[in-house]
Design an enzyme around this catalytic site. Structure first.
Site, PDB file in Angstrom:
ATOM      1  N   HIS A 188       0.905  -1.136   0.049  1.00  0.00           N
ATOM      2  CA  HIS A 188      -0.042   0.007  -0.128  1.00  0.00           C
ATOM      3  C   HIS A 188       0.820   1.444   0.229  1.00  0.00           C
ATOM      4  O   HIS A 188       0.452   2.308  -0.032  1.00  0.00           O
ATOM      5  CB  HIS A 188      -0.943  -0.073   1.256  1.00  0.00           C
ATOM      6  CG  HIS A 188      -2.011  -1.232   1.183  1.00  0.00           C
ATOM      7  ND1 HIS A 188      -2.590  -1.730   2.224  1.00  0.00           N
ATOM      8  CD2 HIS A 188      -2.361  -2.012   0.039  1.00  0.00           C
ATOM      9  CE1 HIS A 188      -3.361  -2.667   1.736  1.00  0.00           C
ATOM     10  NE2 HIS A 188      -3.340  -2.766   0.676  1.00  0.00           N
ATOM     11  N   SER A 271      -5.884  -7.721  10.496  1.00  0.00           N
ATOM     12  CA  SER A 271      -7.035  -8.299  10.333  1.00  0.00           C
ATOM     13  C   SER A 271      -7.288  -9.273   9.233  1.00  0.00           C
ATOM     14  O   SER A 271      -8.355 -10.063   9.039  1.00  0.00           O
ATOM     15  CB  SER A 271      -8.011  -7.076  10.273  1.00  0.00           C
ATOM     16  OG  SER A 271      -8.079  -6.457   9.224  1.00  0.00           O
ATOM     17  N   GLN A 300      -7.396 -10.111  17.755  1.00  0.00           N
ATOM     18  CA  GLN A 300      -9.015 -10.201  17.310  1.00  0.00           C
ATOM     19  C   GLN A 300      -9.124 -11.320  16.287  1.00  0.00           C
ATOM     20  O   GLN A 300      -8.159 -11.782  15.875  1.00  0.00           O
ATOM     21  CB  GLN A 300      -9.478  -8.874  16.426  1.00  0.00           C
ATOM     22  CG  GLN A 300      -9.566  -7.637  17.732  1.00  0.00           C
ATOM     23  CD  GLN A 300      -9.821  -6.579  17.111  1.00  0.00           C
ATOM     24  OE1 GLN A 300      -9.107  -5.918  15.965  1.00  0.00           O
ATOM     25  NE2 GLN A 300     -11.027  -5.635  17.353  1.00  0.00           N
TER      26      GLN A 300
END
EC number: 2.3.1.286
Length: 402
Positions: A188, A271, A300
């Protein structure tokens, strides 16, 4: 009935009124059933019981919605393994690292939170706060330094235990940790790099400041020009909704080659909600038995958890400290004086000093970079624009002008 067999205007209006009335009655019934379901079964009246029995489809729909909401809430919760369980898992991970023939590391925002750079989907992440209607203040990212995790990855690469690093992060901390350019794919982009796309091959300019101050989604010109051809330079950031086409620093070719050779993938602080959309990184064309073993470190839930050979619920720095201890490797300490960015950087030309207002990196915190007019961090106003600022504004809905 109108000529030709169609409905007249008055008939169409009457039909529309009936449709709207039916929809409103359905919504009111849904609200009634929802209120009743929130009560304990013992507290419901006989009439409410009959209404639930007559509205079986609505009850099923509402219960399904409730289960989905609870599932989403659980996925957003951070879970920590207890210390003994985490140490056991790290021992297993250390065995996988030692035995891997081609280990590739995928990193996300979670490895930079220890450098005071917010992540996106954590409890205090950028998207999480915006979804709650809370504001997000931009940080001075020039104050960030490579974390224990960054430095551990660099040492693992030096020891030939890690072959390649694929990162979603734009903060440039992998580069500043001493990881060779050839060993990184910054999918990115990198906030410190601007390029001339008119030169063949593209000419890179590494800077000691965030080059993205004036850039945004589909608007990438930085305001400076190429020293060779005079063309406008552009940043390297790939925003949400864009497709990355630059060779460097994205380095997709190396990322794809590394993934195709990998027998083990270690995901740190991601994630994986974005990375999962890149099938080339997961060898999806191979049968499941020949795909790389997957190890995930994240607090998570991730969409790849069911595919993982091992999931470690812990902070990246804590896990990497335990892993390096288990491997018997010393973690190098980051030293600003040895930061590679200073030797890679191209200085601004005369007249370009005023082309940015971002704070420049200095070799020491006391040193003032020449021509750097930035205010100290404590008195600096909030930073607007750029890859981080624009990203924060992505989901803010603008009010329509009266």
């Amino acid at each position: 009935m109108a000529a030709g067999g169609g409905l007249s205007r008055s008939e169409r209006k009457a039909a529309e009124r009936v449709r709207r009335l039916r929809e409103e009655q359905q919504r009111e019934r849904l609200r009634q059933v929802s209120r009743i379901l929130r009560k304990a079964a013992a507290e419901r009246s006989a009439e409410e019981g009959r209404l639930l029995a007559e509205s079986e489809d609505l009850v099923t729909e509402l219960q399904g919605r409730s289960r989905r909401r609870e599932g989403l809430k659980r996925r957003q919760e951070e879970v920590c393994d207890d210390p003994e369980e985490l140490r056991r898992k790290v021992r297993e991970l250390a065995g996988a690292v030692r035995n891997a023939k081609h280990l590739v590391v995928y990193t996300g925002a979670g490895i930079s939170t220890a450098a005071s750079i917010p992540d996106y989907r954590g409890p205090n992440g950028v998207w999480t706060l915006l979804q709650k209607g809370r504001s997000v203040s931009a940080a001075d990212l020039s104050e960030a330094e490579p974390t224990l995790t960054h430095m551990s990855i660099t040492r693992l690469h030096e020891q030939k235990l890690v072959q390649h690093v694929v990162s979603q992060n734009c903060d440039g901390l992998h580069l500043r940790s001493g990881l060779p350019r050839t060993a990184i794919s910054e999918l990115h982009g990198n906030m410190y790099i601007e390029v001339c796309t008119s030169c063949i091959p593209n000419r890179e300019y590494v800077r000691v400041f965030d080059v993205t101050e004036r850039t945004a989604l589909h608007r990438h010109q930085t305001g400076r020009t190429c020293h060779k051809c005079g063309t406008q330079l552009r940043d390297t950031i790939v925003h949400f909704g864009e497709r990355g086409t630059l060779g460097q620093p994205l380095n997709w070719e190396a990322a794809t080659e590394a993934a195709s050779k990998a027998d083990t993938i270690l995901c740190l602080g991601s994630s994986l909600k974005v990375l999962k959309k890149y099938p080339r990184l997961w060898c999806m064309t191979k049968p499941p038995s020949r795909r790389p073993k997957l190890y995930i470190v994240n607090l998570q839930w991730t969409p790849k958890d069911d595919w993982a050979a091992l999931k470690l619920h812990g902070k990246c720095d804590d896990v990497m400290q335990l892993l390096m201890d288990e491997l018997g490797l010393e973690i190098p300490v980051y030293n600003r004086w040895q930061d590679p960015i200073f030797s890679l950087a191209t200085p601004l030309r005369a007249g370009e000093e005023g082309s940015h207002s971002r704070k420049s990196l200095c070799r020491s915190r006391e040193e003032a970079a020449p021509g750097d007019q930035s205010a100290p961090l404590s008195s600096a106003p909030p930073i607007l624009g750029g890859w981080f600022g624009r990203g924060c504004a992505k989901r803010v809905r603008r009010k329509k002008a009266a």
